[in-house]
Design a protein around this motif. Sequence first.
Motif, PDB file in Angstrom:
ATOM      1  N   TYR A 135      28.641 102.256  98.242  1.00 52.57           N
ATOM      2  CA  TYR A 135      27.388 101.552  97.996  1.00 52.57           C
ATOM      3  C   TYR A 135      27.406 100.926  96.601  1.00 52.57           C
ATOM      4  N   ILE A 136      26.868  99.714  96.514  1.00 53.75           N
ATOM      5  CA  ILE A 136      26.801  99.046  95.222  1.00 53.75           C
ATOM      6  C   ILE A 136      25.346  98.972  94.761  1.00 53.75           C
ATOM      7  N   ARG A 137      25.146  99.185  93.479  1.00 55.71           N
ATOM      8  CA  ARG A 137      23.835  99.056  92.852  1.00 55.71           C
ATOM      9  C   ARG A 137      23.965  98.033  91.727  1.00 55.71           C
ATOM     10  N   GLY A 138      23.020  97.125  91.668  1.00 55.56           N
ATOM     11  CA  GLY A 138      23.015  96.132  90.601  1.00 55.56           C
ATOM     12  C   GLY A 138      22.310  96.674  89.373  1.00 55.56           C
ATOM     13  N   LEU A 139      23.063  96.871  88.307  1.00 59.46           N
ATOM     14  CA  LEU A 139      22.542  97.478  87.088  1.00 59.46           C
ATOM     15  C   LEU A 139      21.970  96.405  86.167  1.00 59.46           C
ATOM     16  N   ILE A 140      20.714  96.570  85.781  1.00 59.90           N
ATOM     17  CA  ILE A 140      20.058  95.647  84.856  1.00 59.90           C
ATOM     18  C   ILE A 140      19.637  96.443  83.622  1.00 59.90           C
ATOM     19  N   GLU A 141      20.359  96.276  82.544  1.00 62.83           N
ATOM     20  CA  GLU A 141      20.080  96.983  81.285  1.00 62.83           C
ATOM     21  C   GLU A 141      19.085  96.131  80.510  1.00 62.83           C
ATOM     22  N   PHE A 142      17.802  96.417  80.672  1.00 65.69           N
ATOM     23  CA  PHE A 142      16.782  95.454  80.262  1.00 65.69           C
ATOM     24  C   PHE A 142      16.269  95.655  78.840  1.00 65.69           C
ATOM     25  N   THR A 143      16.592  96.763  78.199  1.00 68.04           N
ATOM     26  CA  THR A 143      16.225  96.954  76.791  1.00 68.04           C
ATOM     27  C   THR A 143      17.162  97.962  76.146  1.00 68.04           C
ATOM     28  N   ASN A 144      17.570  97.682  74.919  1.00 64.72           N
ATOM     29  CA  ASN A 144      18.393  98.655  74.191  1.00 64.72           C
ATOM     30  C   ASN A 144      17.625  99.283  73.031  1.00 64.72           C
ATOM     31  N   TYR A 145      16.305  99.120  73.019  1.00 61.94           N
ATOM     32  CA  TYR A 145      15.466  99.859  72.075  1.00 61.94           C
ATOM     33  C   TYR A 145      15.284 101.283  72.602  1.00 61.94           C
ATOM     34  N   CYS A 146      15.237 102.254  71.700  1.00 64.35           N
ATOM     35  CA  CYS A 146      14.985 103.629  72.111  1.00 64.35           C
ATOM     36  C   CYS A 146      14.297 104.381  70.984  1.00 64.35           C
ATOM     37  N   LYS A 147      13.277 105.132  71.358  1.00 63.73           N
ATOM     38  CA  LYS A 147      12.531 105.910  70.357  1.00 63.73           C
ATOM     39  C   LYS A 147      13.240 107.204  69.996  1.00 63.73           C
ATOM     40  N   ASN A 148      14.236 107.587  70.795  1.00 63.41           N
ATOM     41  CA  ASN A 148      14.925 108.853  70.582  1.00 63.41           C
ATOM     42  C   ASN A 148      16.104 108.706  69.625  1.00 63.41           C
ATOM     43  N   ASN A 149      16.596 109.846  69.180  1.00 59.00           N
ATOM     44  CA  ASN A 149      17.676 109.854  68.201  1.00 59.00           C
ATOM     45  C   ASN A 149      18.801 110.791  68.632  1.00 59.00           C
ATOM     46  N   CYS A 150      19.152 110.713  69.909  1.00 53.34           N
ATOM     47  CA  CYS A 150      20.207 111.582  70.440  1.00 53.34           C
ATOM     48  C   CYS A 150      21.501 111.366  69.663  1.00 53.34           C
ATOM     49  N   LEU A 151      22.169 112.470  69.370  1.00 52.55           N
ATOM     50  CA  LEU A 151      23.296 112.398  68.447  1.00 52.55           C
ATOM     51  C   LEU A 151      24.509 111.680  69.021  1.00 52.55           C
ATOM     52  N   TYR A 152      24.582 111.551  70.346  1.00 50.86           N
ATOM     53  CA  TYR A 152      25.763 110.985  70.993  1.00 50.86           C
ATOM     54  C   TYR A 152      25.605 109.520  71.365  1.00 50.86           C
ATOM     55  N   CYS A 153      24.407 108.964  71.294  1.00 50.29           N
ATOM     56  CA  CYS A 153      24.117 107.681  71.928  1.00 50.29           C
ATOM     57  C   CYS A 153      24.041 106.540  70.929  1.00 50.29           C
ATOM     58  N   GLY A 154      24.715 105.451  71.230  1.00 49.65           N
ATOM     59  CA  GLY A 154      24.704 104.282  70.366  1.00 49.65           C
ATOM     60  C   GLY A 154      23.365 103.570  70.320  1.00 49.65           C
ATOM     61  N   LEU A 155      22.470 103.850  71.260  1.00 54.20           N
ATOM     62  CA  LEU A 155      21.140 103.240  71.246  1.00 54.20           C
ATOM     63  C   LEU A 155      20.162 104.009  70.374  1.00 54.20           C
ATOM     64  N   ARG A 156      20.578 105.114  69.778  1.00 52.33           N
ATOM     65  CA  ARG A 156      19.686 105.968  68.990  1.00 52.33           C
ATOM     66  C   ARG A 156      18.930 105.146  67.948  1.00 52.33           C
ATOM     67  N   ARG A 157      17.709 105.553  67.663  1.00 53.37           N
ATOM     68  CA  ARG A 157      16.829 104.732  66.827  1.00 53.37           C
ATOM     69  C   ARG A 157      17.362 104.537  65.417  1.00 53.37           C
ATOM     70  N   ASP A 158      18.185 105.466  64.918  1.00 53.95           N
ATOM     71  CA  ASP A 158      18.693 105.347  63.551  1.00 53.95           C
ATOM     72  C   ASP A 158      19.925 104.459  63.446  1.00 53.95           C
ATOM     73  N   ASN A 159      20.398 103.903  64.555  1.00 53.17           N
ATOM     74  CA  ASN A 159      21.546 103.001  64.506  1.00 53.17           C
ATOM     75  C   ASN A 159      21.069 101.626  64.051  1.00 53.17           C
ATOM     76  N   LYS A 160      21.231 101.348  62.773  1.00 52.37           N
ATOM     77  CA  LYS A 160      20.766 100.082  62.202  1.00 52.37           C
ATOM     78  C   LYS A 160      21.780  98.954  62.380  1.00 52.37           C
ATOM     79  N   ASN A 161      22.949  99.279  62.902  1.00 48.39           N
ATOM     80  CA  ASN A 161      23.983  98.263  63.085  1.00 48.39           C
ATOM     81  C   ASN A 161      23.912  97.576  64.440  1.00 48.39           C
TER      82      ASN A 161
END
Length: 355
Positions: free
Chosen positions: A57-83
């Motif tokens: 089965y195929i699912r069409g992935l739409i990544e519609f925002t890369n803002y995130c209020k969280n600060n998970c230590l492993y994730c590049g979308l974390r709020r403290d990533n200023k780059n």
Amino acid sequence: KRAFMGFDIDEIICELNNAHDTSDDKLKFLLERNGSDDRLFAAADRVRREIYGIDVYIRGLIEFTNYCKNNCLYCGLRRDNKNLRRYRLSRSEILCCCDEGYSLGFRTFVLQGGEDMAFSDDDICGIVSDITGKYPDCAVTLSIGERSRESYEAYFRAGARRYLLRHETADISHYGKLHPPEMSLENRKRCLYDLSDIGYRTGSGFMVGSPYQTTENLISDLRFLQQLKPAMIGIGPFIAHCDTPFAGQKNGSLTLTLRLISILRLMFPYALIPSTTALGTIHPEGREMGLKAGANVVMPNLSPVGVRKLYSLYDNKICTGEESAQCRGCLENRVSSAGYRIVTDIGDAKKPAER
């Protein structure tokens, strides 16, 4: 050798396949053993073929925002990533992605984003209603993190029927090593149980090889999934991101990830199990290997090409070429080369009566 520490691999596979309560010791042996996984992969493949045939089965992935209020230590979308250059797709841009996806044969759209509170419940409901209204033969999956039960109920009323929320780790101590203090495993589980109770076809899952993870943690993940009974289980190897506190940490193991896919297929024969982009990132044929180990879903990217590299969960994420929805023919060839076929189908998880 087939037997070690008094355990026989084939006997463990048989237990898993027949829904017997395999002991933690046997799971630990299966996860930590050295040697070929061919028999494990073959058993998992037999089960997926018995239930789902060779359909993928195929699912069409739409990544519609890369803002995130969280600060998970492993994730590049974390709020403290200023780059990271941030973006949000407009409602019309999201619908354009669906238009293109529908013309390519997609019948499930996955709206995925960071926990971006700029998208209110009304916004999410409006987007879901627009998609289901225009394409009533399609399913909408949401993957937008932890929300209140009331929010989940509103999205369900708007037409969303699937929700993906990986628990990441079911061990409370390990959870605290991966997440900021304001996040809790208790709330993550509350969200998952709320989603299931409301009626969503709920998906969960975990990272393989995340920092500080032990075999016992992985067994806890499997036990939690046995309690939750999700319709979809998504796992993938941990891949470090250069702009997080875990930069430089060792990536998760391809071998262990594939082994766990097979174990999950045997333990949860009716689950939808994706072969993830992360697998394709750590090995050129990772997604094909995932399918051969028991996975039966792929999620090509429908996001606008200009933002794909900005949805930077981890380093070196593949974001152009054969994993994209636009290269449907390329993807079909890759899946076919592994011995399976892509189908245009809404692709609900089957139930035991359908086996």
